[in-house]
Design a protein around this motif. Structure first.
Motif, PDB file in Angstrom:
ATOM      1  N   LEU A  22      49.754  28.339  49.390  1.00 37.96           N
ATOM      2  CA  LEU A  22      48.742  29.356  49.141  1.00 37.96           C
ATOM      3  C   LEU A  22      47.453  28.688  48.680  1.00 37.96           C
ATOM      4  O   LEU A  22      47.458  27.899  47.731  1.00 37.96           O
ATOM      5  N   VAL A  24      43.673  29.694  47.363  1.00 36.59           N
ATOM      6  CA  VAL A  24      42.818  30.781  46.874  1.00 36.59           C
ATOM      7  C   VAL A  24      41.392  30.258  46.807  1.00 36.59           C
ATOM      8  O   VAL A  24      41.077  29.365  46.016  1.00 36.59           O
ATOM      9  N   SER A  45      48.562  30.351  53.589  1.00 40.51           N
ATOM     10  CA  SER A  45      47.949  31.655  53.361  1.00 40.51           C
ATOM     11  C   SER A  45      46.632  31.395  52.632  1.00 40.51           C
ATOM     12  O   SER A  45      46.624  30.745  51.577  1.00 40.51           O
ATOM     13  N   ILE A  47      43.301  33.046  50.855  1.00 40.60           N
ATOM     14  CA  ILE A  47      42.775  34.273  50.263  1.00 40.60           C
ATOM     15  C   ILE A  47      41.338  34.040  49.825  1.00 40.60           C
ATOM     16  O   ILE A  47      41.071  33.207  48.948  1.00 40.60           O
ATOM     17  N   SER A  69      47.213  31.954  57.789  1.00 36.25           N
ATOM     18  CA  SER A  69      47.119  33.405  57.659  1.00 36.25           C
ATOM     19  C   SER A  69      45.985  33.730  56.691  1.00 36.25           C
ATOM     20  O   SER A  69      46.075  33.413  55.498  1.00 36.25           O
ATOM     21  N   TYR A  70      44.914  34.332  57.210  1.00 34.90           N
ATOM     22  CA  TYR A  70      43.734  34.603  56.384  1.00 34.90           C
ATOM     23  C   TYR A  70      43.677  36.057  55.937  1.00 34.90           C
ATOM     24  O   TYR A  70      43.906  36.982  56.727  1.00 34.90           O
ATOM     25  N   ARG A  71      43.343  36.268  54.641  1.00 32.19           N
ATOM     26  CA  ARG A  71      43.196  37.608  54.086  1.00 32.19           C
ATOM     27  C   ARG A  71      41.827  37.727  53.422  1.00 32.19           C
ATOM     28  O   ARG A  71      41.516  36.993  52.479  1.00 32.19           O
ATOM     29  N   PHE A  75      42.332  37.631  45.182  1.00 38.36           N
ATOM     30  CA  PHE A  75      43.734  37.291  44.919  1.00 38.36           C
ATOM     31  C   PHE A  75      44.507  38.463  44.317  1.00 38.36           C
ATOM     32  O   PHE A  75      43.983  39.215  43.492  1.00 38.36           O
ATOM     33  N   LYS A  76      45.772  38.606  44.758  1.00 40.89           N
ATOM     34  CA  LYS A  76      46.709  39.560  44.166  1.00 40.89           C
ATOM     35  C   LYS A  76      47.967  38.802  43.743  1.00 40.89           C
ATOM     36  O   LYS A  76      48.344  37.815  44.381  1.00 40.89           O
ATOM     37  N   ASP A  79      50.541  37.634  46.210  1.00 41.18           N
ATOM     38  CA  ASP A  79      50.247  36.527  47.116  1.00 41.18           C
ATOM     39  C   ASP A  79      51.095  35.295  46.805  1.00 41.18           C
ATOM     40  O   ASP A  79      51.249  34.403  47.648  1.00 41.18           O
ATOM     41  N   ASP A  81      54.258  35.281  46.304  1.00 40.03           N
ATOM     42  CA  ASP A  81      55.609  35.412  46.847  1.00 40.03           C
ATOM     43  C   ASP A  81      55.821  34.374  47.954  1.00 40.03           C
ATOM     44  O   ASP A  81      54.999  34.258  48.863  1.00 40.03           O
ATOM     45  N   ALA A  83      55.507  31.244  47.959  1.00 44.88           N
ATOM     46  CA  ALA A  83      54.655  30.055  47.952  1.00 44.88           C
ATOM     47  C   ALA A  83      55.395  28.855  47.369  1.00 44.88           C
ATOM     48  O   ALA A  83      56.016  28.945  46.314  1.00 44.88           O
TER      49      ALA A  83
END
Length: 242
Positions: A22, A24, A45, A47, A69-71, A75-76, A79, A81, A83
């Protein structure tokens, strides 16, 4: 007695292939982190708000659509999960601290950019030639100095070192096929033979090694030699290189 100098880090080659990382943030630092992670064959991922994406980050998202995978958001907690590794590359120190605390609670290794005391590990300045990777770390004290030292070391590195290492890896794999097994005298003999090859052949010669040379070296230097002569047999390179 062996002298141990305290205060260091454990520098390891961490295998991240098929693992989930992940990231961020989407700025300049995130661009460098993303390139480093993608080189390990990990999935990512990312973020970050779209209006804060660095051009390199945008290019990498487009280049690796199956792995990044881009969001487009902030941050939440969810996110985190699944990782295996977390990298924060944002200017918001409070959010970085909260992400670090969440990672610690989940026992997920985390690096918070520009906040050394919160990091479980550091990024160093790296030299890369194929399978060869050399990292210079200042343990978070001077990243720019690490880059300067890297350039000095890189200038002295043989240009074909990476290819030589790649060929040694192929030779080791071929040797294991001919002499399979783990542990015991056979394993020691393989290690001794490969060590002598590496010591008696120059990096340039190893880099020039092809399939024909490998097969002849294995046949003449390993299979036809008696166990006690295996080490000496590996020095037959003049005939092989002709």
């Amino acid at each position: 007695m062996t002298s141990i100098q305290p205060g260091g880090s454990l520098i390891i080659a961490w295998q991240l292939k098929y693992k989930h990382v992940l990231v961020v943030g989407g700025g300049d630092v995130a661009a460098g982190r993303l390139q480093s992670v993608l080189a390990t064959d990990a999935t990512v991922s990312l973020i970050a708000p779209r209006d804060r994406l660095h051009p390199t980050v945008v290019a990498l998202i487009k280049q690796f659509p199956q792995r990044v995978s881009y969001r487009d958001r902030a941050f939440k907690d969810a996110d985190l999960d699944d990782a295996s590794l977390v990298l924060t590359c944002i200017d918001d120190i409070d959010t970085s601290r909260r992400i670090v605390e969440l990672c610690r609670a989940r026992r997920v290794p985390v690096n918070a950019a520009d906040i050394p005391n919160l990091c479980d590990f550091y990024f160093g300045s790296q030299i890369r030639q194929g399978p060869l990777q050399i990292m210079i770390s200042t343990n978070g004290n001077g990243p720019k100095l690490a880059n300067i030292i890297r350039r000095r070391i890189e200038a002295t590195l043989p240009p074909h070192a990476g290819k030589a290492i790649e060929n040694v890896g192929l030779l080791r794999a071929k040797l294991r096929q001919r002499a399979p097994g783990t542990g015991g005298e056979l394993s020691k003999a393989r290690m001794s033979w490969m060590s002598q090859v590496c010591e008696s052949w120059s990096l340039d010669e190893l880099a020039l090694m092809d399939e024909r040379i490998m097969e002849r070296l294995l046949a003449d230097g390993w299979e036809l030699a008696a166990d006690k002569k295996r080490v000496e047999a590996s020095t037959t390179k003049p005939q092989l290189m002709a």
